[in-house]
Design an enzyme around this catalytic site. Sequence first.
Site, PDB file in Angstrom:
ATOM      1  N   HIS A  18       0.857  -1.199   0.000  1.00  0.00           N
ATOM      2  CA  HIS A  18       0.000   0.000   0.000  1.00  0.00           C
ATOM      3  C   HIS A  18       0.888   1.243   0.000  1.00  0.00           C
ATOM      4  O   HIS A  18       1.254   1.763   1.055  1.00  0.00           O
ATOM      5  CB  HIS A  18      -0.921  -0.026   1.230  1.00  0.00           C
ATOM      6  CG  HIS A  18      -1.968   1.037   1.236  1.00  0.00           C
ATOM      7  ND1 HIS A  18      -3.281   0.796   1.568  1.00  0.00           N
ATOM      8  CD2 HIS A  18      -1.919   2.357   0.945  1.00  0.00           C
ATOM      9  CE1 HIS A  18      -3.975   1.918   1.496  1.00  0.00           C
ATOM     10  NE2 HIS A  18      -3.166   2.889   1.132  1.00  0.00           N
ATOM     11  N   HIS A  20       1.166   4.907  -2.185  1.00  0.00           N
ATOM     12  CA  HIS A  20       0.735   5.858  -3.226  1.00  0.00           C
ATOM     13  C   HIS A  20       1.976   6.565  -3.753  1.00  0.00           C
ATOM     14  O   HIS A  20       2.743   7.144  -2.962  1.00  0.00           O
ATOM     15  CB  HIS A  20      -0.222   6.900  -2.642  1.00  0.00           C
ATOM     16  CG  HIS A  20      -1.467   6.316  -2.052  1.00  0.00           C
ATOM     17  ND1 HIS A  20      -2.623   6.148  -2.775  1.00  0.00           N
ATOM     18  CD2 HIS A  20      -1.741   5.854  -0.796  1.00  0.00           C
ATOM     19  CE1 HIS A  20      -3.566   5.620  -1.994  1.00  0.00           C
ATOM     20  NE2 HIS A  20      -3.051   5.432  -0.787  1.00  0.00           N
ATOM     21  N   SER A 100      -1.030   4.602  -8.174  1.00  0.00           N
ATOM     22  CA  SER A 100      -1.043   6.015  -8.521  1.00  0.00           C
ATOM     23  C   SER A 100      -2.239   6.352  -9.392  1.00  0.00           C
ATOM     24  O   SER A 100      -2.700   5.523 -10.177  1.00  0.00           O
ATOM     25  CB  SER A 100       0.256   6.398  -9.243  1.00  0.00           C
ATOM     26  OG  SER A 100       0.394   7.803  -9.280  1.00  0.00           O
ATOM     27  N   THR A 101      -2.723   7.584  -9.240  1.00  0.00           N
ATOM     28  CA  THR A 101      -3.885   8.065  -9.990  1.00  0.00           C
ATOM     29  C   THR A 101      -3.416   8.762 -11.261  1.00  0.00           C
ATOM     30  O   THR A 101      -2.740   9.797 -11.173  1.00  0.00           O
ATOM     31  CB  THR A 101      -4.669   9.104  -9.144  1.00  0.00           C
ATOM     32  OG1 THR A 101      -4.593   8.759  -7.773  1.00  0.00           O
ATOM     33  CG2 THR A 101      -6.101   9.211  -9.598  1.00  0.00           C
ATOM     34  N   PRO A 102      -3.742   8.232 -12.447  1.00  0.00           N
ATOM     35  CA  PRO A 102      -3.321   8.920 -13.672  1.00  0.00           C
ATOM     36  C   PRO A 102      -3.971  10.301 -13.770  1.00  0.00           C
ATOM     37  O   PRO A 102      -5.163  10.448 -13.494  1.00  0.00           O
ATOM     38  CB  PRO A 102      -3.816   8.000 -14.795  1.00  0.00           C
ATOM     39  CG  PRO A 102      -4.617   6.926 -14.164  1.00  0.00           C
ATOM     40  CD  PRO A 102      -4.505   7.015 -12.699  1.00  0.00           C
ATOM     41  N   ASP A 142      -9.633   7.906  -8.138  1.00  0.00           N
ATOM     42  CA  ASP A 142      -9.890   8.888  -7.079  1.00  0.00           C
ATOM     43  C   ASP A 142     -11.407   9.027  -6.947  1.00  0.00           C
ATOM     44  O   ASP A 142     -12.084   9.447  -7.893  1.00  0.00           O
ATOM     45  CB  ASP A 142      -9.241  10.233  -7.459  1.00  0.00           C
ATOM     46  CG  ASP A 142      -9.342  11.254  -6.329  1.00  0.00           C
ATOM     47  OD1 ASP A 142     -10.274  11.150  -5.497  1.00  0.00           O
ATOM     48  OD2 ASP A 142      -8.495  12.168  -6.290  1.00  0.00           O
ATOM     49  N   HIS A 202      -9.764   1.312  -0.427  1.00  0.00           N
ATOM     50  CA  HIS A 202      -9.763   1.995   0.867  1.00  0.00           C
ATOM     51  C   HIS A 202     -11.192   1.893   1.407  1.00  0.00           C
ATOM     52  O   HIS A 202     -12.125   2.390   0.769  1.00  0.00           O
ATOM     53  CB  HIS A 202      -9.409   3.476   0.700  1.00  0.00           C
ATOM     54  CG  HIS A 202      -7.959   3.734   0.451  1.00  0.00           C
ATOM     55  ND1 HIS A 202      -7.302   3.287  -0.658  1.00  0.00           N
ATOM     56  CD2 HIS A 202      -7.030   4.423   1.183  1.00  0.00           C
ATOM     57  CE1 HIS A 202      -6.037   3.679  -0.604  1.00  0.00           C
ATOM     58  NE2 HIS A 202      -5.841   4.365   0.493  1.00  0.00           N
ATOM     59  N   GLU A 205     -12.241   4.159   6.171  1.00  0.00           N
ATOM     60  CA  GLU A 205     -11.080   4.935   6.624  1.00  0.00           C
ATOM     61  C   GLU A 205     -11.523   6.003   7.626  1.00  0.00           C
ATOM     62  O   GLU A 205     -10.745   6.466   8.452  1.00  0.00           O
ATOM     63  CB  GLU A 205     -10.444   5.594   5.388  1.00  0.00           C
ATOM     64  CG  GLU A 205      -9.078   6.171   5.627  1.00  0.00           C
ATOM     65  CD  GLU A 205      -8.462   6.751   4.346  1.00  0.00           C
ATOM     66  OE1 GLU A 205      -9.038   6.570   3.250  1.00  0.00           O
ATOM     67  OE2 GLU A 205      -7.407   7.390   4.459  1.00  0.00           O
TER      68      GLU A 205
HETATM   69  P1  IMP Z   1      -0.985   9.569  -6.449  1.00  0.00           P
HETATM   70  O1  IMP Z   1      -2.231   8.747  -6.740  1.00  0.00           O
HETATM   71  O2  IMP Z   1       0.281   8.898  -6.854  1.00  0.00           O
HETATM   72  O3  IMP Z   1      -1.108  10.962  -7.002  1.00  0.00           O
HETATM   73  O4  IMP Z   1      -0.861   9.677  -4.851  1.00  0.00           O
HETATM   74  C1  IMP Z   1      -1.554  10.622  -4.073  1.00  0.00           C
HETATM   75  C2  IMP Z   1      -3.038  10.291  -4.028  1.00  0.00           C
HETATM   76  O5  IMP Z   1      -3.246   9.073  -3.331  1.00  0.00           O
HETATM   77  C3  IMP Z   1      -3.878  11.310  -3.244  1.00  0.00           C
HETATM   78  O6  IMP Z   1      -4.258  12.397  -4.047  1.00  0.00           O
HETATM   79  C4  IMP Z   1      -5.080  10.457  -2.816  1.00  0.00           C
HETATM   80  O7  IMP Z   1      -6.012  10.357  -3.875  1.00  0.00           O
HETATM   81  C5  IMP Z   1      -4.474   9.095  -2.609  1.00  0.00           C
HETATM   82  N1  IMP Z   1      -4.162   8.848  -1.195  1.00  0.00           N
HETATM   83  C6  IMP Z   1      -2.981   8.899  -0.574  1.00  0.00           C
HETATM   84  N2  IMP Z   1      -3.108   8.573   0.739  1.00  0.00           N
HETATM   85  C7  IMP Z   1      -4.407   8.311   0.922  1.00  0.00           C
HETATM   86  C8  IMP Z   1      -5.163   7.908   2.061  1.00  0.00           C
HETATM   87  O8  IMP Z   1      -4.682   7.719   3.205  1.00  0.00           O
HETATM   88  N3  IMP Z   1      -6.497   7.741   1.874  1.00  0.00           N
HETATM   89  C9  IMP Z   1      -7.092   7.910   0.662  1.00  0.00           C
HETATM   90  N4  IMP Z   1      -6.412   8.276  -0.414  1.00  0.00           N
HETATM   91  C10 IMP Z   1      -5.083   8.474  -0.291  1.00  0.00           C
HETATM   92 ZN    ZN Z   2      -3.841   4.865   1.092  1.00  0.00          ZN
END
Ligand code: IMP
Ligand code: ZN
Length: 348
Positions: A18, A20, A100-102, A142, A202, A205
């Site tokens: 887990h 990100h 990761s979120t594209p 997201d 998730h 939470e």
């Molecule tokens: P990315 O998807 O690589 O941009 O990583 C950051 C993103 O991961 C954030 O904008 C959130 O959408 C998600 N994220 C990171 N940590 C958490 C968490 O603890 N709960 C929910 N979403 C998270």
């Molecule tokens: Zn997370």
Amino acid sequence: MDNEADVFYRELPKVELHAHLNGSVSFQTIEKLIHSKPQLNIEHSMTAIGKGQRRTLDECFQVFKVIHQLVDSEDDIFMVATDVIKEFAADGVKYLELRSTPREEITTGLTKRRYIETVIQAIQQCKKKGVDIDVRFLVAIDRRNGSQVAMETVQLVEEFFLSSDGLVIGIDLSGDPTVGHGRDLLSALQRAKNSGLKLSLHLSEVPSQHDETDLLLNIPPDRIGHGTFLHPEMGGSQGLVDKVVQKSIPLELCLTSNVKGQTVQCYSDHHFKYWYQMGHPVVICTDDKGVFATDLSHEYKMAATTFGLSREAVWKLSQQAIDYIFAPDSVKELLKQKWRDLQPQEFK
Ligand code: IMP
Ligand code: ZN
């Protein structure tokens, strides 16, 4: 200077399930990004939550917005992904599922497709250079972006699932848990599951998500992120716990993230204890090692010192995590062999 315990936890072979990508960016990599974009006037205090500090969950999500400003091009994503992979490897992680979120960025020409391709290229490059870590990619949805984006993401990921030689293996559902509702994402997630993609969601939470969690557990997900408020002592319900237990869904638990994000009051209150004592599958993870200023070795150490785990129990915990990875059985076998080779004689 590292003491003997620090060396033990760093040398312990570990599985990270887990993480990100943009939450995992280290101080050193942020430094490079700040230098390359001085006009943004971003400081380190805006991208990480230091020792002893805490933030509301809302403030944590503001931090991601700042990091996204710094990471907005293909080059940035490639650098960030490469650095993060090398850092996990240096911390003793042998298998990593990065999520990761594209994003698309009109100013830099970044598209969601290129975003995914760039992360894949970084993974391939690290492999080519002999970095000792097996990395897979979970593409994130997201929740704030609603049903249409979720469905488009799944369709895109299905293509990479077939063409990435096993690197893209699943979907993550994340984002601000107080925004949106899982019912809008259900059909996209179900479609992903039917396509053979693995699902890590998730869930619970934050408090009062009983209905959403109950609905999404029916899919069912292959793993759960956090699950902080599932059990009755945290305002969840026995019904939810029974469902998770009956379907034997592993939980990804991130101690420092939950304490610094204030969904858990202190380490000793963490729900690790509830699930671990029950013998339910749990995996210690970092969530966002950059934002929460931690690493996986530290998370194992905190779990062990807080809950009195012996070194043998710690070893077992890291070994059992292999069973919950999304890569196929052949990869599990290779990892198990690696663990056997590295295992100290006294734990055999
Ligand atoms: P990315 O998807 O690589 O941009 O990583 C950051 C993103 O991961 C954030 O904008 C959130 O959408 C998600 N994220 C990171 N940590 C958490 C968490 O603890 N709960 C929910 N979403 C998270
Ligand atoms: Zn997370």
